[in-house]
Design a protein around this motif. Structure first.
Motif, PDB file in Angstrom:
ATOM      1  N   SER A 165       0.832  -1.193   0.000  1.00 12.36           N
ATOM      2  CA  SER A 165       0.000   0.000   0.000  1.00 12.36           C
ATOM      3  C   SER A 165       0.874   1.253   0.000  1.00 12.36           C
ATOM      4  O   SER A 165       1.795   1.371   0.820  1.00 12.36           O
ATOM      5  N   PRO A 166       0.612   2.215  -0.909  1.00  4.73           N
ATOM      6  CA  PRO A 166       1.408   3.448  -0.933  1.00  4.73           C
ATOM      7  C   PRO A 166       1.171   4.334   0.287  1.00  4.73           C
ATOM      8  O   PRO A 166       1.845   5.356   0.436  1.00  4.73           O
ATOM      9  N   THR A 167       0.239   3.960   1.158  1.00  3.18           N
ATOM     10  CA  THR A 167      -0.007   4.731   2.380  1.00  3.18           C
ATOM     11  C   THR A 167       0.956   4.340   3.502  1.00  3.18           C
ATOM     12  O   THR A 167       0.921   4.938   4.578  1.00  3.18           O
ATOM     13  N   LEU A 168       1.828   3.360   3.252  1.00  2.00           N
ATOM     14  CA  LEU A 168       2.762   2.894   4.269  1.00  2.00           C
ATOM     15  C   LEU A 168       4.162   3.430   3.984  1.00  2.00           C
ATOM     16  O   LEU A 168       4.654   3.353   2.858  1.00  2.00           O
ATOM     17  N   GLN A 169       4.812   3.966   5.019  1.00  3.79           N
ATOM     18  CA  GLN A 169       6.155   4.506   4.845  1.00  3.79           C
ATOM     19  C   GLN A 169       7.156   3.429   4.438  1.00  3.79           C
ATOM     20  O   GLN A 169       8.089   3.699   3.679  1.00  3.79           O
ATOM     21  N   SER A 170       6.974   2.213   4.925  1.00  3.72           N
ATOM     22  CA  SER A 170       7.903   1.137   4.586  1.00  3.72           C
ATOM     23  C   SER A 170       7.869   0.841   3.096  1.00  3.72           C
ATOM     24  O   SER A 170       8.912   0.569   2.478  1.00  3.72           O
ATOM     25  N   VAL A 171       6.684   0.904   2.510  1.00  2.00           N
ATOM     26  CA  VAL A 171       6.555   0.666   1.067  1.00  2.00           C
ATOM     27  C   VAL A 171       7.195   1.817   0.285  1.00  2.00           C
ATOM     28  O   VAL A 171       7.902   1.599  -0.710  1.00  2.00           O
ATOM     29  N   LEU A 172       6.970   3.047   0.719  1.00  2.00           N
ATOM     30  CA  LEU A 172       7.583   4.196   0.051  1.00  2.00           C
ATOM     31  C   LEU A 172       9.102   4.168   0.187  1.00  2.00           C
ATOM     32  O   LEU A 172       9.819   4.596  -0.724  1.00  2.00           O
ATOM     33  N   ARG A 173       9.590   3.653   1.298  1.00  2.31           N
ATOM     34  CA  ARG A 173      11.032   3.521   1.479  1.00  2.31           C
ATOM     35  C   ARG A 173      11.593   2.498   0.497  1.00  2.31           C
ATOM     36  O   ARG A 173      12.638   2.716  -0.115  1.00  2.31           O
ATOM     37  N   HIS A 174      10.897   1.373   0.313  1.00  2.00           N
ATOM     38  CA  HIS A 174      11.322   0.372  -0.671  1.00  2.00           C
ATOM     39  C   HIS A 174      11.282   0.940  -2.086  1.00  2.00           C
ATOM     40  O   HIS A 174      12.071   0.525  -2.946  1.00  2.00           O
ATOM     41  N   ALA A 175      10.392   1.889  -2.321  1.00  2.00           N
ATOM     42  CA  ALA A 175      10.299   2.525  -3.639  1.00  2.00           C
ATOM     43  C   ALA A 175      11.352   3.605  -3.838  1.00  2.00           C
ATOM     44  O   ALA A 175      11.417   4.208  -4.906  1.00  2.00           O
ATOM     45  N   ASN A 176      12.163   3.846  -2.788  1.00  2.00           N
ATOM     46  CA  ASN A 176      13.227   4.862  -2.835  1.00  2.00           C
ATOM     47  C   ASN A 176      12.657   6.232  -3.205  1.00  2.00           C
ATOM     48  O   ASN A 176      13.181   6.939  -4.076  1.00  2.00           O
ATOM     49  N   ILE A 177      11.593   6.624  -2.503  1.00  2.00           N
ATOM     50  CA  ILE A 177      10.876   7.858  -2.846  1.00  2.00           C
ATOM     51  C   ILE A 177      11.739   9.105  -2.648  1.00  2.00           C
ATOM     52  O   ILE A 177      11.563  10.108  -3.361  1.00  2.00           O
ATOM     53  N   ARG A 178      12.695   9.052  -1.733  1.00  2.00           N
ATOM     54  CA  ARG A 178      13.520  10.228  -1.485  1.00  2.00           C
ATOM     55  C   ARG A 178      14.475  10.528  -2.646  1.00  2.00           C
ATOM     56  O   ARG A 178      15.019  11.627  -2.732  1.00  2.00           O
ATOM     57  N   GLN A 179      14.690   9.549  -3.506  1.00  2.00           N
ATOM     58  CA  GLN A 179      15.521   9.763  -4.693  1.00  2.00           C
ATOM     59  C   GLN A 179      14.677   9.868  -5.965  1.00  2.00           C
ATOM     60  O   GLN A 179      15.236   9.958  -7.062  1.00  2.00           O
ATOM     61  N   ALA A 180      13.345   9.887  -5.809  1.00  2.00           N
ATOM     62  CA  ALA A 180      12.461   9.899  -6.977  1.00  2.00           C
ATOM     63  C   ALA A 180      12.302  11.302  -7.540  1.00  2.00           C
ATOM     64  O   ALA A 180      12.492  12.299  -6.845  1.00  2.00           O
ATOM     65  N   ARG A 181      11.926  11.371  -8.802  1.00  2.00           N
ATOM     66  CA  ARG A 181      11.688  12.649  -9.472  1.00  2.00           C
ATOM     67  C   ARG A 181      10.296  13.178  -9.146  1.00  2.00           C
ATOM     68  O   ARG A 181      10.109  14.378  -8.940  1.00  2.00           O
ATOM     69  N   ALA A 182       9.297  12.294  -9.103  1.00  2.00           N
ATOM     70  CA  ALA A 182       7.915  12.711  -8.831  1.00  2.00           C
ATOM     71  C   ALA A 182       7.083  11.501  -8.450  1.00  2.00           C
ATOM     72  O   ALA A 182       7.430  10.360  -8.746  1.00  2.00           O
ATOM     73  N   LEU A 183       5.978  11.780  -7.768  1.00  2.00           N
ATOM     74  CA  LEU A 183       5.001  10.748  -7.386  1.00  2.00           C
ATOM     75  C   LEU A 183       3.663  11.091  -8.012  1.00  2.00           C
ATOM     76  O   LEU A 183       3.160  12.203  -7.845  1.00  2.00           O
ATOM     77  N   VAL A 184       3.102  10.147  -8.743  1.00  2.00           N
ATOM     78  CA  VAL A 184       1.786  10.311  -9.358  1.00  2.00           C
ATOM     79  C   VAL A 184       0.833   9.328  -8.682  1.00  2.00           C
ATOM     80  O   VAL A 184       1.083   8.120  -8.671  1.00  2.00           O
ATOM     81  N   ILE A 185      -0.249   9.849  -8.124  1.00  2.00           N
ATOM     82  CA  ILE A 185      -1.217   9.011  -7.407  1.00  2.00           C
ATOM     83  C   ILE A 185      -2.495   8.941  -8.223  1.00  2.00           C
ATOM     84  O   ILE A 185      -3.188   9.947  -8.399  1.00  2.00           O
ATOM     85  N   THR A 186      -2.810   7.768  -8.745  1.00  2.00           N
ATOM     86  CA  THR A 186      -4.061   7.577  -9.460  1.00  2.00           C
ATOM     87  C   THR A 186      -5.083   6.954  -8.523  1.00  2.00           C
ATOM     88  O   THR A 186      -4.730   6.306  -7.533  1.00  2.00           O
ATOM     89  N   SER A 187      -6.348   7.134  -8.833  1.00  2.00           N
ATOM     90  CA  SER A 187      -7.414   6.619  -7.969  1.00  2.00           C
ATOM     91  C   SER A 187      -7.483   5.105  -8.059  1.00  2.00           C
ATOM     92  O   SER A 187      -7.397   4.527  -9.141  1.00  2.00           O
ATOM     93  N   GLY A 188      -7.626   4.471  -6.889  1.00  2.00           N
ATOM     94  CA  GLY A 188      -7.747   3.025  -6.852  1.00  2.00           C
ATOM     95  C   GLY A 188      -9.081   2.552  -7.403  1.00  2.00           C
ATOM     96  O   GLY A 188     -10.042   3.323  -7.529  1.00  2.00           O
ATOM     97  N   LEU A 189      -9.135   1.267  -7.726  1.00  2.00           N
ATOM     98  CA  LEU A 189     -10.342   0.697  -8.327  1.00  2.00           C
ATOM     99  C   LEU A 189     -11.320   0.170  -7.291  1.00  2.00           C
ATOM    100  O   LEU A 189     -12.471  -0.124  -7.622  1.00  2.00           O
TER     101      LEU A 189
END
Length: 333
Positions: A165-189
């Motif tokens: 889930s993108p609402t969890l910091q652990s998942v965002l950490r695995h995604a290396n968000i601090r080194q990312a260019r941008a985050l795009v959040i689309t609506s879930g189904l």
């Protein structure tokens, strides 16, 4: 000192440890055989060559020990060296298969830098990724989703899937968000539009809390949640339902308007719409003056953006400020 060395050794990956042990064994036995039998092994490299081909069971036979002592050391190398080499090769193959399996299942942390992160998998996500690959083929894209069983990407080094889930910091950490260019959040189904917007805003809050500098673009379905998305820190809000309804309304009276808007946003179409920072030499000039200077750069100014406000076809005497951006049509990418 010894304790520090032990702790450092414990942090080294198992494969690196095995490789170090193998190199230590090979060089040690090579040195011993070169010293014991300089006639059979004239140079240290000859002894290393013999140790490598012996421990890997190749055994060319071009160099062999002659004395009983040398042969005893050779037997020890065969017994220990082959075991370590085979163990290393087996673990290397196993680690490769395990890593590929984790990559496919979305459990492997990302090492991407300067990448786009997209939250939630749907048709918009798929089209977004295809557009990015066409417009910026060297840009990496990472997908976060907790519904997919395995990665929808195959054999691509620039596309990665992280399950969770993108609402969890652990998942965002695995995604290396601090080194990312941008985050795009689309609506879930899953669930209603209100629930989807609540999930989007929660993702925004988590991302901004964990990485305050990340640029975020969020899709919001209901107009009531637009202010909340802004308060949550969204740098760009995509009101997809509102945009669709506006296009459908205008298309009834102005045939071709929907196709025109689509062409302006298509990364492969020409001309295309883009936002550019205000050039330093244009700061303080009027929009009329900019209109005369812009054609030399192959662009056509159509608006000004700044302070959360966008103005199309502004007054000709409007003076461009340092913190503003220009909306332009450009003939080529």
């Amino acid at each position: 000192m010894l304790h520090a060395a032990v702790r450092f050794y414990d942090r080294i990956p198992v494969l690196v440890r095995l490789l170090f042990i193998i190199l230590l064994i090979l060089t040690s036995f090579s040195f011993i055989l070169h010293v014991l039998e300089p006639g059979a092994f004239p140079t240290f490299f000859d002894a290393v060559w013999w140790a490598v081909v012996t421990s890997t069971t190749v055994g060319y036979g071009d160099f062999v020990p002659k004395t009983m002592t040398g042969r005893i050391f050779a037997m020890i190398l065969i017994l220990f060296g082959i075991g370590f080499v085979l163990f290393f090769v087996t673990n290397l193959a196993s680690s490769t298969v395990t890593e590929q399996h984790r990559w496919q299942k979305g459990t492997l942390p990302s090492s991407f830098c300067g990448h786009y992160i997209i939250a939630n998998w749907n048709e918009r996500s798929r089209q977004f990724i295809e557009q990015i690959q066409r417009a910026y083929p060297n840009r990496s894209v990472l997908l976060i989703d907790d519904q997919l069983v395995e990665s929808p990407f195959h054999n691509s080094r620039r596309l990665q899937f992280i399950k969770g889930s993108p609402t969890l910091q652990s998942v965002l950490r695995h995604a290396n968000i601090r080194q990312a260019r941008a985050l795009v959040i689309t609506s879930g189904l899953e669930g209603t539009e209100q629930q989807a917007d609540a999930q989007t805003i929660l993702t925004l809050l988590t991302a901004k809390h964990y990485s305050g500098d990340i640029y975020t673009a969020a899709e919001i379905l209901t107009s009531d949640q637009l202010p909340n998305a802004r308060h949550a820190g969204a740098d760009e809000i995509i009101a997809s339902n509102m945009i669709s309804s506006l296009l459908m309304t205008e298309s009834l009276e102005q045939q071709g308007i929907a196709e025109t808007i689509t062409l302006l946003l298509d990364v492969e179409a020409s001309p295309y719409l883009r936002s550019i920072p205000c050039p330093e030499e244009w700061i303080g000039k009027t929009f009329k003056e900019i209109g005369c200077l812009a054609p030399s750069r192959g662009i056509l100014p159509i608006g000004i953006s700044g302070e959360n406000k966008t103005t199309l076809h502004p007054d000709k005497e409007n003076v461009l400020q340092e913190d503003q951006s220009l909306l332009v049509l450009e003939s080529s990418r």
